[in-house]
Scaffold this motif. Structure first.
Motif, short mmCIF file in Angstrom:
data_model
loop_
_atom_site.label_atom_id
_atom_site.label_comp_id
_atom_site.label_asym_id
_atom_site.label_seq_id
_atom_site.Cartn_x
_atom_site.Cartn_y
_atom_site.Cartn_z
N ASP A 23 0.84 -1.19 0.00
CA ASP A 23 0.00 0.00 0.00
C ASP A 23 0.89 1.25 0.00
OD1 ASP A 23 -2.12 1.79 0.31
OD2 ASP A 23 -2.08 1.58 2.50
N ARG A 24 0.92 1.97 -1.14
CA ARG A 24 1.73 3.18 -1.32
C ARG A 24 3.18 2.94 -0.89
NH1 ARG A 24 -0.85 9.02 -0.26
NH2 ARG A 24 1.40 9.37 -0.21
N TYR A 25 3.72 1.83 -1.36
CA TYR A 25 5.09 1.48 -0.99
C TYR A 25 6.06 2.11 -2.00
CZ TYR A 25 9.15 -1.20 0.43
OH TYR A 25 10.39 -1.55 0.89
N ARG A 26 7.16 2.66 -1.47
CA ARG A 26 8.24 3.17 -2.31
C ARG A 26 9.55 2.50 -1.91
NH1 ARG A 26 9.00 9.39 -1.28
NH2 ARG A 26 6.71 9.36 -1.17
N ARG A 27 10.42 2.33 -2.88
CA ARG A 27 11.71 1.69 -2.61
C ARG A 27 12.62 2.65 -1.84
NH1 ARG A 27 14.88 0.71 -6.61
NH2 ARG A 27 13.94 2.25 -8.02
N ARG A 28 12.97 2.21 -0.64
CA ARG A 28 13.83 3.04 0.21
C ARG A 28 15.00 2.25 0.78
NH1 ARG A 28 9.70 6.68 3.89
NH2 ARG A 28 9.64 8.49 2.52
N GLY A 29 15.28 1.12 0.18
CA GLY A 29 16.39 0.31 0.66
C GLY A 29 16.02 -0.68 1.73
N ILE A 30 14.74 -0.70 2.12
CA ILE A 30 14.33 -1.67 3.15
C ILE A 30 14.25 -3.07 2.55
CG2 ILE A 30 12.45 -2.30 4.70
CD1 ILE A 30 11.83 0.63 5.01
N LEU A 31 13.68 -3.18 1.37
CA LEU A 31 13.60 -4.46 0.67
C LEU A 31 14.65 -4.48 -0.43
CD1 LEU A 31 9.76 -5.18 0.27
CD2 LEU A 31 11.33 -5.97 2.02
N ARG A 32 15.53 -5.43 -0.34
CA ARG A 32 16.55 -5.58 -1.37
C ARG A 32 15.93 -6.21 -2.62
NH1 ARG A 32 21.26 -8.83 1.39
NH2 ARG A 32 19.46 -9.95 2.20
N PRO A 33 16.57 -6.09 -3.77
CA PRO A 33 16.04 -6.70 -5.00
C PRO A 33 15.75 -8.19 -4.85
CG PRO A 33 17.81 -5.18 -5.53
CD PRO A 33 17.76 -5.26 -4.03
N LEU A 34 16.54 -8.89 -4.00
CA LEU A 34 16.31 -10.32 -3.79
C LEU A 34 14.91 -10.57 -3.25
CD1 LEU A 34 17.22 -13.27 -3.54
CD2 LEU A 34 18.14 -12.71 -1.28
N TYR A 35 14.44 -9.72 -2.34
CA TYR A 35 13.13 -9.92 -1.75
C TYR A 35 12.01 -9.63 -2.75
CZ TYR A 35 15.78 -10.02 2.59
OH TYR A 35 16.68 -10.34 3.58
N PHE A 36 12.21 -8.60 -3.58
CA PHE A 36 11.22 -8.35 -4.64
C PHE A 36 11.17 -9.54 -5.61
CE2 PHE A 36 11.83 -3.76 -3.60
CZ PHE A 36 10.50 -3.48 -3.32
N ASP A 37 12.34 -10.11 -5.86
CA ASP A 37 12.37 -11.28 -6.74
C ASP A 37 11.64 -12.45 -6.09
OD1 ASP A 37 13.39 -12.38 -9.26
OD2 ASP A 37 14.56 -13.72 -7.95
N ASN A 38 11.79 -12.61 -4.76
CA ASN A 38 11.05 -13.66 -4.05
C ASN A 38 9.54 -13.46 -4.18
OD1 ASN A 38 13.41 -14.83 -3.21
ND2 ASN A 38 13.38 -13.93 -1.17
N ILE A 39 9.10 -12.20 -4.08
CA ILE A 39 7.67 -11.92 -4.20
C ILE A 39 7.18 -12.24 -5.61
CG2 ILE A 39 5.92 -10.12 -4.04
CD1 ILE A 39 7.77 -8.72 -2.01
N ALA A 40 7.98 -11.89 -6.60
CA ALA A 40 7.59 -12.21 -7.98
C ALA A 40 7.48 -13.72 -8.18
CB ALA A 40 8.60 -11.61 -8.96
N ASN A 41 8.43 -14.48 -7.64
CA ASN A 41 8.35 -15.95 -7.74
C ASN A 41 7.15 -16.49 -6.96
OD1 ASN A 41 10.65 -16.11 -9.33
ND2 ASN A 41 12.02 -16.23 -7.55
N TYR A 42 6.87 -15.86 -5.82
CA TYR A 42 5.71 -16.25 -5.02
C TYR A 42 4.42 -16.13 -5.85
CZ TYR A 42 1.86 -14.96 -1.82
OH TYR A 42 0.65 -14.83 -1.19
#
Length: 681
Positions: free
Chosen positions: A348-367
Motif C-alpha cells: 500500500d503506497r510502498y516506495r523503494r527506500r532500501g528496506i527491501l533488497r532486490p532479492l526480496y522483490f524477486d522472491n515476491i515475484a516468484n511467489y
C-alpha cells in the motif's frame, strides 16, 4: 341366469324365535320324560309356529354375471431401462391385454409407477391400482418389475386381499454387476488439505482381486489408486475450492457387467478455508491506511500481519537508535522464510527506500508466479524513480507507470470489460451514485483486464493472472474517500473484498467459469466469459447419453441454458476446455445402488397371497396365464392363476312365501286339536 334361493324375513327378532322354539322343545322333552300324552303334537305345533315367525320364502332371481378385475402394476423406474427389462414389462402387458380380450368376464386395470428421487417406490402404484378394483371381484395382481423396490410392500392381509399377487421378474437374476459403495465421506474439508473417503467395491463375479479407482474433484484431473475388491479401503483427495466440491469416485468396469451406472459415486464436500493470512505493508502513513486495516480486520477469517514504515533507513534526524521505540521490520523472516505462508500480500503506497533488497522483490515475484496473490495500491511514489515498477516486481505487475499524475476531480467508471467481469459487474447498477476521487496515477495496462477506469479511459483497477498466481493494481490512493462516505461514498468494502477473494482464487469470481445446478427438476447451466462467444455445451447424462446445445447470452458476460433434468445422478458438462459436474436428484441414487434383479423384492406379498414369482430372463419367457377356481391353487411352476370370483348382479327377483298366515294358523290349530284329543284318551 336364473337361481332359486330360500330367504327368511323374520317377523320378530330371530333370537326370540329361536328362544321360543327351544323352550317348546324343552317342554315337549319334559312331557316325554314324564310319559305325558300329546307331547309330539305340541312339539310339532311349536316348531311350525317358530318357522312361521321366521317367515320363509322362495326367491327366484335373474342374475347377470359381473366380470372379474385383474390389476397390472408396471415398474417404470430407471433400473427398468437396463437390458430387456422394459421390453419384458411391455410383453407382460400385451399378454394381459390379450387375455382380457379373450375372456369377456375379465377386466384389466393398468398402473405404471415406481419412479422417485429416492429409489423405486411401488407401494403407491399398487394401492392406486387396488383402489380401482372391487375386492369381491379381484382376480389377481401382476407386478412386472426387476424386484429392486425400496419401499416395503405390505402383506396381503394388510391390503385386505383375497386374490393372488404374482411377481413377473424382469431381467436375468443371475446377472453380474460391479458396484461402488462409499461407506464413509466427510461433509466438510479444509481447502488445500486432503480428505479421506472409505469405500468398498462389491463384485460377486470377482470376489477377490483388485480394481483401479479414479477420483475427480469438480471434474478435474483424476487421482488414481488400485484397491482390493470386497474390502473397505481409504482413499484421499484434495479439496481445491471454497464452497461445494463434487468429488466423483469411479471404479473400472468388470467383465460382463449389467451397467456402468453404479460403477461411480459422488460426494459433495463443502470446502472451508482455514484462517487466511494476509500481509499488508504500508509504505508510509496516509488516510487510506486505516481503511485497508479496518476492511481486513472486519473479516473474522483473516489473520492480518500489518507493518507501516514510519521511519525509513534514509531518514537523518540524529535520534540515537537506543531511544527509538519502533519495532524492527522483520524483512528476512517475512520475505525469505515465511512468504509462502501468506495467502495475499498487499503493498500500500510502498516506495523503494532500501528496506527491501532486490532479492526480496524477486522472491515476491516468484511467489506470485507459483500461485501467490499480490495487490499493489499506488500513490505518487509509483510514478517516480522509487516506484516498485522499477524493481524485479515489475515482472508480475499488470501495469507500468507513465510518469503522469492527475489531481482533478473525477468519478471512477466500470469499463466495458468490467461490466462483464464477476468482480465489478454486481456494482454496475449503483455506479451513478458514486462519490468522486481526486488523484489518479497515470499508467499503461500490460496484461489482464482493466475493470475500473477514469473518465478519460486511463486504467484505475487492473486484474491479471501471472503464471499460476494473480496480481492486481489500483492506480489511485483515493479509495478511502468511498470508505468515509464522502459525497455519498462508494462500494469500498464490497469492491476490495471481491478483489481480495478474486486474488485468492474464489471460483465464483473467475472470469471463465462453467457452473450448473438442478432446481425443481430443471438443469440450469451458466457459462461466465469475457469473450463474445462460447463453444457449444456438451452434456453427458448419468446413463452415458449425450446432448450438445448452443448457449444463449444474457448480454452481461453470461450464457445461460435451462432444460429438463431427464435423469438422476451425476451430470457432466463441458464447454470448450471448461468442465463441471452437478447432481440431478440425489448424488448417489438409491435406484442404482444394486441393479441385479431381485426375486425377493415382493416375497412377503407374494407368499401371503398364494401367488408366485416367475423369472422371465433375458429371453423373456412368460408363464401361462390361467383362470382358476376360487379355492384352487393359484400358481404353478410355469403358470400363474387369476381367480374366478363368480360375482353377479341381480336384475329381477320374485318371492313366493312358504308360510301363508291362514294356512299356518289352521295347521297350528289342527296340531293342538290332535294333542288335546290324544291327552283325552
Amino acid at each position: 341366469m336364473d337361481a332359486v334361493t330360500l330367504a327368511f324375513s323374520p317377523l320378530i327378532p330371530p333370537v326370540l324365535s329361536y328362544g321360543l322354539g327351544a323352550l317348546a322343545l324343552a317342554v315337549a322333552g319334559f312331557a316325554l320324560v314324564r310319559g305325558l300324552k300329546g307331547w309330539l303334537w305340541r312339539a310339532l305345533a311349536a316348531l311350525v309356529l317358530t318357522g312361521a315367525l321366521l317367515n320363509p320364502a322362495l326367491v327366484q332371481e335373474t342374475r347377470e354375471p359381473l366380470s372379474d378385475v385383474a390389476v397390472l402394476i408396471s415398474d417404470d423406474s430407471a433400473s427398468m431401462q437396463i437390458g430387456t427389462r422394459s421390453d419384458a414389462a411391455n410383453q407382460v402387458a400385451e399378454a394381459m391385454r390379450a387375455l382380457a380380450e379373450r375372456d369377456p368376464l375379465l377386466d384389466l386395470i393398468e398402473v405404471s409407477g415406481g419412479t422417485s428421487e429416492d429409489g423405486t417406490r411401488l407401494s403407491r402404484a399398487l394401492q392406486q391400482g387396488l383402489s380401482q378394483a372391487p375386492r369381491n371381484r379381484l382376480a389377481g395382481v401382476i407386478i412386472a418389475s426387476d424386484g429392486q423396490v425400496h419401499d416395503t410392500p405390505p402383506n396381503a392381509d394388510e391390503l385386505g386381499l383375497d386374490a393372488p399377487v404374482h411377481h413377473f421378474l424382469t431381467g436375468d437374476p443371475d446377472a453380474r454387476d460391479r458396484r461402488l459403495i462409499v461407506s464413509q465421506a466427510p461433509r466438510y474439508g479444509l481447502v488445500g488439505d486432503p480428505v479421506s473417503f472409505t469405500l468398498r467395491i462389491e463384485d460377486e463375479g470377482a470376489a477377490t482381486g483388485t480394481a483401479m479407482v479414479n477420483l475427480y474433484v469438480d471434474g478435474g484431473d483424476p487421482i488414481s489408486a488400485r484397491v482390493q475388491i470386497g474390502q473397505d479401503v481409504t482413499v484421499q483427495a484434495e479439496i481445491a475450492n471454497r464452497g461445494p466440491n463434487v468429488v466423483e469416485i469411479e471404479v473400472e468396469p468388470g467383465p460382463g457387467e449389467l451397467s456402468l451406472i453404479n460403477n461411480r459415486a459422488a460426494v459433495n464436500v463443502t470446502g472451508v478455508r482455514d484462517r487466511l493470512r494476509v500481509l499488508l505493508v504500508t509504505g508510509e502513513p496516509h488516510n487510506g491506511a486505516r481503511a485497508w486495516r479496518n476492511l481486513l480486520k472486519s473479516d473474522p477469517s483473516v489473520d492480518l500481519v500489518h507493518f507501516t514504515i514510519l521511519r525509513p533507513l534514509d531518514k537523518d534526524d540524529s535520534v540515537p537508535p537506543n531511544e527509538l521505540a519502533l519495532i524492527a521490520f522483520p524483512v528476512f523472516e517475512l520475505f525469505q522464510l515465511s512468504l509462502q505462508e501468506f495467502d495475499l500480500v498487499i503493498f500500500d503506497r510502498y516506495r523503494r527506500r532500501g528496506i527491501l533488497r532486490p532479492l526480496y522483490f524477486d522472491n515476491i515475484a516468484n511467489y506470485v508466479e507459483n500461485g501467490g496473490a499480490l495487490l499493489v495500491t499506488t500513490g505518487p511514489p509509483f510514478a517516480g524513480p522509487e516506484s516498485v515498477a522499477r524493481s524485479p516486481l515489475a515482472s508480475v505487475l499488470p501495469a507500468v507507470p507513465t510518469g503522469q499524475i492527475s489531481e482533478e476531480r473525477f468519478v471512477p467508471q466500470i469499463s466495458d470489460i468490467g461490466q462483464r467481469h464477476p468482480v465489478t459487474r454486481p456494482m454496475l447498477t449503483g455506479q451513478g451514485e458514486w462519490g468522486p476521487w481526486f488523484r489518479s496515477i497515470g499508467a499503461r495496462a500490460l496484461s489482464g483486464e482493466t475493470v475500473l477506469q477514469a473518465p478519460n479511459g486511463d486504467p484505475l483497477l487492473t486484474l491479471s493472472r501471472e503464471g499460476q498466481g494473480r496480481a492486481a493494481i489500483l492506480l489511485s490512493d483515493q479509495a478511502w474517500l468511498w470508505a468515509r462516505g464522502y459525497e455519498g461514498g462508494g462500494p469500498h468494502d464490497e469492491l476490495f473484498r471481491r478483489v481480495a477473494h478474486w486474488l485468492m482464487g474464489e471460483p465464483e469470481l473467475d472470469e471463465e467459469r462453467l457452473s450448473a445446478r438442478v432446481v425443481n427438476g430443471e438443469l440450469e447451466v451458466t457459462r461466465n466469459t469475457l469473450s463474445g462467444d462460447v463453444p457449444d455445451l456438451e452434456i453427458e447424462w448419468p446413463s452415458g447419453a449425450r446432448d450438445t446445445i448452443a448457449m444463449t447470452s444474457n448480454g452481461f458476460g453470461d450464457y445461460i441454458e435451462r432444460l429438463p433434468a431427464r435423469e438422476q445422478g451425476l451430470v457432466r458438462l463441458r464447454s470448450g476446455e471448461l468442465t463441471t459436474v452437478t447432481a440431478s436428484g440425489p448424488l448417489n441414487p438409491l435406484e442404482y445402488r444394486d441393479l441385479r434383479p431381485d426375486p425377493e423384492g415382493f416375497a412377503m406379498l407374494v407368499d401371503s397371497s398364494g401367488g408366485g414369482v416367475f423369472a422371465l430372463g433375458d429371453a423373456i419367457d412368460l408363464p401361462d396365464l390361467r383362470r382358476t377356481n376360487e379355492r384352487a391353487r393359484q400358481a404353478g411352476i410355469n403358470w400363474a392363476g387369476l381367480k374366478r370370483n363368480t360375482a353377479y348382479r341381480v336384475t329381477d327377483a320374485q318371492s313366493t312365501p312358504l308360510a301363508p298366515g291362514l294356512l299356518i294358523a289352521l295347521l297350528i290349530l289342527g296340531l293342538f286339536a290332535l294333542a288335546w284329543r290324544r291327552e283325552g284318551d
